[in-house]
Design a protein around this motif. Structure first.
Motif, PDB file in Angstrom:
ATOM      1  N   PHE A  71      -5.558 -15.365   0.097  1.00  0.00           N
ATOM      2  CA  PHE A  71      -5.791 -13.938  -0.048  1.00  0.00           C
ATOM      3  C   PHE A  71      -5.066 -13.242   1.273  1.00  0.00           C
ATOM      4  O   PHE A  71      -5.281 -13.726   2.365  1.00  0.00           O
ATOM      5  N   TYR A  72      -3.987 -12.317   1.088  1.00  0.00           N
ATOM      6  CA  TYR A  72      -3.243 -11.911   2.271  1.00  0.00           C
ATOM      7  C   TYR A  72      -3.431 -10.334   2.242  1.00  0.00           C
ATOM      8  O   TYR A  72      -3.773  -9.698   1.337  1.00  0.00           O
ATOM      9  N   TYR A  73      -3.258  -9.887   3.446  1.00  0.00           N
ATOM     10  CA  TYR A  73      -3.320  -8.345   3.731  1.00  0.00           C
ATOM     11  C   TYR A  73      -1.969  -8.075   3.969  1.00  0.00           C
ATOM     12  O   TYR A  73      -1.134  -8.752   4.800  1.00  0.00           O
ATOM     13  N   ASN A  74      -1.604  -6.859   3.967  1.00  0.00           N
ATOM     14  CA  ASN A  74      -0.321  -6.027   4.491  1.00  0.00           C
ATOM     15  C   ASN A  74      -0.349  -5.941   5.939  1.00  0.00           C
ATOM     16  O   ASN A  74      -1.252  -5.267   6.396  1.00  0.00           O
ATOM     17  N   ARG A  75       0.479  -6.959   6.377  1.00  0.00           N
ATOM     18  CA  ARG A  75       0.162  -7.072   8.152  1.00  0.00           C
ATOM     19  C   ARG A  75       1.183  -6.116   8.655  1.00  0.00           C
ATOM     20  O   ARG A  75       0.863  -6.064  10.125  1.00  0.00           O
ATOM     21  N   SER A  76       2.022  -5.366   8.040  1.00  0.00           N
ATOM     22  CA  SER A  76       2.938  -4.347   8.597  1.00  0.00           C
ATOM     23  C   SER A  76       2.352  -2.954   8.894  1.00  0.00           C
ATOM     24  O   SER A  76       2.472  -2.505   9.851  1.00  0.00           O
ATOM     25  N   GLY A  77       1.604  -2.558   7.885  1.00  0.00           N
ATOM     26  CA  GLY A  77       0.880  -1.322   8.223  1.00  0.00           C
ATOM     27  C   GLY A  77       1.672  -0.384   7.265  1.00  0.00           C
ATOM     28  O   GLY A  77       1.356   0.938   7.395  1.00  0.00           O
ATOM     29  N   ILE A  78       2.694  -0.664   6.521  1.00  0.00           N
ATOM     30  CA  ILE A  78       3.717   0.234   5.820  1.00  0.00           C
ATOM     31  C   ILE A  78       2.980   0.263   4.435  1.00  0.00           C
ATOM     32  O   ILE A  78       3.194  -0.638   3.865  1.00  0.00           O
ATOM     33  N   VAL A  79       3.191   1.422   3.867  1.00  0.00           N
ATOM     34  CA  VAL A  79       2.729   1.649   2.460  1.00  0.00           C
ATOM     35  C   VAL A  79       4.278   2.337   1.981  1.00  0.00           C
ATOM     36  O   VAL A  79       4.774   3.338   2.461  1.00  0.00           O
ATOM     37  N   LEU A  80       4.817   1.740   0.820  1.00  0.00           N
ATOM     38  CA  LEU A  80       6.260   2.251   0.434  1.00  0.00           C
ATOM     39  C   LEU A  80       5.991   2.574  -0.860  1.00  0.00           C
ATOM     40  O   LEU A  80       5.086   2.160  -1.917  1.00  0.00           O
ATOM     41  N   GLU A  81       6.831   3.448  -1.184  1.00  0.00           N
ATOM     42  CA  GLU A  81       7.062   3.972  -2.644  1.00  0.00           C
ATOM     43  C   GLU A  81       8.476   4.228  -3.213  1.00  0.00           C
ATOM     44  O   GLU A  81       9.339   4.317  -2.163  1.00  0.00           O
ATOM     45  N   GLN A  82       8.795   4.012  -4.460  1.00  0.00           N
ATOM     46  CA  GLN A  82      10.142   4.348  -4.818  1.00  0.00           C
ATOM     47  C   GLN A  82      10.325   5.789  -4.898  1.00  0.00           C
ATOM     48  O   GLN A  82       9.505   6.357  -5.946  1.00  0.00           O
ATOM     49  N   THR A  83      11.018   6.396  -4.209  1.00  0.00           N
ATOM     50  CA  THR A  83      10.887   8.026  -4.134  1.00  0.00           C
ATOM     51  C   THR A  83      12.263   8.534  -4.752  1.00  0.00           C
ATOM     52  O   THR A  83      12.841   9.736  -4.170  1.00  0.00           O
ATOM     53  N   GLY A  84      12.580   7.730  -5.686  1.00  0.00           N
ATOM     54  CA  GLY A  84      14.134   8.394  -6.468  1.00  0.00           C
ATOM     55  C   GLY A  84      15.123   7.437  -6.206  1.00  0.00           C
ATOM     56  O   GLY A  84      14.849   5.879  -6.247  1.00  0.00           O
TER      57      GLY A  84
END
Length: 449
Positions: free
Chosen positions: A321-334
């Motif tokens: 089990f891994y966590y997002n260690r960067s703190g970044i949440v990305l979205e495809q924004t177009g």
């Protein structure tokens, strides 16, 4: 399209059962005993193809919803819905407010070879309710109970298919490595009894089986039961989006998640804020949810008719089990216009001997590619500390051009080992900038004042 003025309050977390007078249809498999349908597994979510009134769409298969919901109709101009009335839906989220929707009756729905000629659909026009940006693939809605109620459904996470079986024709095979659990259906949603070990003792818990969430486990904090982060080992984070807004809470780990003979250690867990899950906590004896990050480790046989579910562990079982260690949440924004180099060969002629040779010429072409932007940053995270900001558009990660990668692949970089160097090339207000940071232990991040 004629709208009636009837107002109906529906809570997605405790949706009341509809009486027969509503005329909701059933799915059928004409001339077949079963049917296999391939799915995409994106961020632990099952995405299946659905045909609605002749239009091909993609829906999340979500055991956590009682009624099908259509929320992304941007590119479905040809979709026709009729027999509608205005209603209000309420679900998870910190705002807790109901949102306006349409209830449409008598729709034709087809999933594989299974058809329903009298399908109710709930249509949401709020553009903020959309999974497409977070997943990087088109998703138009969610469906759950309406499919599971009519079939014994096999879910094969490794081969990525579901198999719909007519209950009267289905024969269970002997499986010594399987475990069978009783299901309790409440408001058309399945619950299972398992155990968790937060500290030293196993605690019995009743959990919603929620294939529509990509997390491992959600637990509702209850000090009297010992359901709380152990030794304050947690970090605050965005943990999901519901119909009524964003859901925030604490992310932590538990020592063990136990399902009869199946035992998983060091399991990720989220404790959602009570303000975001008020309606969910009203369900008697419910302690949380078990979701995609756990469920993908098994192949399932879901049998609502006999109130049972069969689990057999698959090759994903021992995946850490891994966590997002960067703190970044990305979205495809177009999309963004990308200039790409293209070498083309053609025949040429050489010196006096008229030798034939191949010459290469360089051309450039312009095309539209996915654009990925930062939409959230965890406070105190490595990415925030080096100066990255919400709205930054990622151009490359560790030398890889992001427009050539799927969103899920980019996010995998952020779940790498502690100390892994991440180099990002971003664009901010027309300026290209470079950032780098190392992934950190999420439980050692210190909140900034």
């Amino acid at each position: 399209m004629i709208l009636t003025k009837k107002i109906l309050i529906i809570c997605l977390l405790s949706l009341i059962s509809w009486p027969p007078s509503y005329g909701q249809g059933d799915f059928n498999l004409p001339g077949k005993d079963n049917d296999k349908i391939k799915f995409q597994l994106i961020n632990n979510l099952i995405i299946i193809p659905i045909e609605l009134n002749g239009v091909e769409l993609s829906f999340i298969l979500d055991t956590g919803v009682s009624k099908p919901i259509l929320f992304n109709i941007t590119n479905t101009d040809s979709l026709q819905i009729k027999n509608v009335e205005t209603i209000y839906l309420r679900g998870l989220g910190e705002e807790g407010k109901p949102i306006e929707a349409l209830k449409s009756k008598k729709n034709f729905t087809k999933i594989g070879n299974a058809i329903n000629v009298n399908q109710d659909i709930y249509v949401i026009f709020d553009n903020s309710i959309n999974f497409t940006n977070r997943l990087g693939v088109n998703v138009h809605g969610i469906i759950g109970y309406d499919l599971f109620k009519n079939f014994i459904v096999e879910v094969n996470y490794t081969s990525k298919y579901i198999k719909l079986n007519k209950p009267e024709k289905y024969v269970y095979k002997t499986c010594k490595k399987c475990e069978v659990f009783d299901l309790s259906l409440f408001n058309n949603k399945p619950y299972i009894e398992t155990e968790v070990k937060v500290d030293s003792d196993l605690i019995p818990v009743k959990l919603l089986i929620d294939t529509g969430s990509s997390d491992a486990i959600w637990l509702f904090e209850d000090v009297s039961l010992g359901l709380q982060p152990f030794n304050d080992m947690y970090f605050n984070d965005y943990i999901g989006k519901g119909l009524s807004g964003n859901v925030y809470g604490k992310r932590s780990r538990i020592k063990m998640f136990k399902m009869k003979s199946f035992e998983l250690e060091d399991v990720n867990v989220a404790f959602p804020d009570s303000s975001s899950i008020g309606n969910a906590r009203k369900i008697k004896n419910r302690n949380g949810s078990v979701s995609g990050e756990i469920l993908k480790r098994f192949n399932l046989i879901v049998d609502y008719g006999n109130s049972k579910i069969t689990l057999k562990k698959n090759r994903n079982f021992k995946t850490p089990f891994y966590y997002n260690r960067s703190g970044i949440v990305l979205e495809q924004t177009g999309s963004r216009v990308v200039k790409e180099k293209e070498d083309r060969g053609h025949l040429g002629y050489g010196n006096a001997k008229d030798e034939t040779k191949i010459e290469l010429s360089t051309y450039y072409k312009y095309s539209l590619k996915p654009a990925y932007s930062i939409v959230a940053l965890r406070k105190g995270s490595p990415a925030e500390k080096v100066g990255l900001q919400i709205g930054d558009e990622l151009l490359s990660i560790n030398g890889k051009k992001t427009h050539e990668l799927k969103l899920q692949r980019i996010m995998e970089y952020f779940k790498n080992d502690i100390g892994k160097l991440i180099r990002l090339r971003i664009e901010r207000d027309g300026e290209v900038m470079l950032f780098e940071f190392r992934l950190e232990d999420v439980f050692k991040e210190k909140e900034l004042p």
